[in-house]
Design an enzyme around this catalytic site. Structure first.
Site, PDB file in Angstrom:
ATOM      1  N   ARG A 219     -41.315 -10.789  24.579  1.00 36.28           N
ATOM      2  CA  ARG A 219     -42.422 -11.103  25.289  1.00 36.28           C
ATOM      3  C   ARG A 219     -43.659 -11.450  24.878  1.00 36.28           C
ATOM      4  NH1 ARG A 219     -39.716  -6.721  26.960  1.00 36.28           N
ATOM      5  NH2 ARG A 219     -39.997  -6.237  24.373  1.00 36.28           N
TER       6      ARG A 219
ATOM      7  N   GLU B 125     -31.854  -1.521  15.472  1.00 33.43           N
ATOM      8  CA  GLU B 125     -31.250  -0.407  15.565  1.00 33.43           C
ATOM      9  C   GLU B 125     -29.969  -0.321  15.322  1.00 33.43           C
ATOM     10  OE1 GLU B 125     -34.331   0.391  18.453  1.00 33.43           O
ATOM     11  OE2 GLU B 125     -34.202   2.981  17.394  1.00 33.43           O
TER      12      GLU B 125
HETATM   13  P1  AMP Z   1     -38.623  -4.446  15.829  1.00 28.94           P
HETATM   14  O1  AMP Z   1     -37.823  -5.802  15.332  1.00 28.94           O
HETATM   15  O2  AMP Z   1     -37.799  -3.150  14.880  1.00 28.94           O
HETATM   16  O3  AMP Z   1     -39.666  -4.433  14.620  1.00 28.94           O
HETATM   17  O4  AMP Z   1     -38.219  -4.459  16.541  1.00 28.94           O
HETATM   18  C1  AMP Z   1     -39.782  -5.001  17.418  1.00 28.94           C
HETATM   19  C2  AMP Z   1     -39.228  -6.122  18.720  1.00 28.94           C
HETATM   20  O5  AMP Z   1     -38.552  -5.089  19.708  1.00 28.94           O
HETATM   21  C3  AMP Z   1     -40.254  -6.407  19.442  1.00 28.94           C
HETATM   22  O6  AMP Z   1     -39.507  -8.023  19.894  1.00 28.94           O
HETATM   23  C4  AMP Z   1     -40.636  -4.688  21.063  1.00 28.94           C
HETATM   24  O7  AMP Z   1     -40.485  -6.109  22.252  1.00 28.94           O
HETATM   25  C5  AMP Z   1     -38.784  -4.495  20.512  1.00 28.94           C
HETATM   26  N1  AMP Z   1     -38.979  -3.599  20.873  1.00 28.94           N
HETATM   27  C6  AMP Z   1     -38.530  -2.485  19.497  1.00 28.94           C
HETATM   28  N2  AMP Z   1     -39.325  -1.116  20.073  1.00 28.94           N
HETATM   29  C7  AMP Z   1     -40.130  -1.648  21.063  1.00 28.94           C
HETATM   30  C8  AMP Z   1     -40.159  -0.321  21.921  1.00 28.94           C
HETATM   31  N3  AMP Z   1     -39.796   1.153  22.109  1.00 28.94           N
HETATM   32  N4  AMP Z   1     -41.163  -0.412  23.132  1.00 28.94           N
HETATM   33  C9  AMP Z   1     -41.004  -1.974  23.558  1.00 28.94           C
HETATM   34  N5  AMP Z   1     -40.467  -2.596  22.619  1.00 28.94           N
HETATM   35  C10 AMP Z   1     -39.653  -2.433  21.379  1.00 28.94           C
END
Ligand code: AMP
Length: 186
Positions: A74, A111
């Site tokens: 995105r 995760e």
């Molecule tokens: P992180 O590495 O945990 O910060 O996850 C960020 C990435 O995962 C981004 O590219 C987001 O598009 C996606 N992402 C993680 N959690 C969500 C969520 N609850 N809703 C939408 N996208 C998420």
């Protein structure tokens, strides 16, 4: 009236956080049980809202950056629009195996398990100043990996820009020393 002559919708005047908040959709248990996915396709599909978001981001960096970096998937959509608005270049950070040239790779934790992001090694030649963009900052691992890639390729990270920050996951703790801006913090 033909479509070509139809006037553009009036610009939105609400604060940007409200514009974003009213166009995010919660999708429970996606992509895995227990996660509430913040879907921003309603924002993308609303022309005046999309324009307001792009212009808001562009206004923070005009004259200060040479390139926008978008994280797959995105961040590619939003980042390209912001780069166009600023008249600067765009660099994609993509999942492993998608970029054709010589790349740098960064592994990061999800995760469940891990993933790899890549960037073209020559994308920041001469020390280009970059803004790293994504839709959501959650645990911060994705943005941290993208920032590392920019710096390993010789660029500097002037900012990390996201539409939405999930504060309870404390993603900023992985981005200490890098300015982070979120249009909406939940
Ligand atoms: P992180 O590495 O945990 O910060 O996850 C960020 C990435 O995962 C981004 O590219 C987001 O598009 C996606 N992402 C993680 N959690 C969500 C969520 N609850 N809703 C939408 N996208 C998420």
């Amino acid at each position: 009236m033909t479509d070509a002559l139809r006037p553009l919708a009036a610009p939105l005047t609400a604060p940007i956080g409200e514009i974003v908040a009213s166009r995010l959709r919660d999708v429970p248990d996606f992509p895995v049980p227990g996660v509430v996915f913040k879907d921003f396709t309603p924002l993308l599909s609303d022309g005046p809202a999309l324009r307001a978001v792009v212009q808001d981001i562009a206004g923070r960096y005009a004259g200060h950056v040479d390139v926008i970096v978008g994280i797959e998937a995105r961040g590619l959509i939003l980042g390209a629009a912001v780069a166009y608005e600023l008249g600067v270049g765009f660099v994609p950070v993509r999942k492993a195996g998608k970029l054709p040239g010589h790349t740098h790779s960064a592994e990061y934790d999800l995760e469940y398990g891990s993933a790899v992001l890549e960037v073209h090694a020559d994308a920041f030649a001469g020390g280009r100043r970059a803004v790293v963009m994504d839709d959501v900052l959650a645990t911060g691992g994705t943005a941290e990996a993208a920032c590392d890639l920019v710096e390993r390729a010789g660029g500097s990270v002037e900012g990390v820009e996201v539409v939405l920050e999930l504060c309870f996951l404390n993603g900023r703790s992985k981005l200490v020393g890098r300015p982070v801006h979120a249009m909406l913090s939940l």
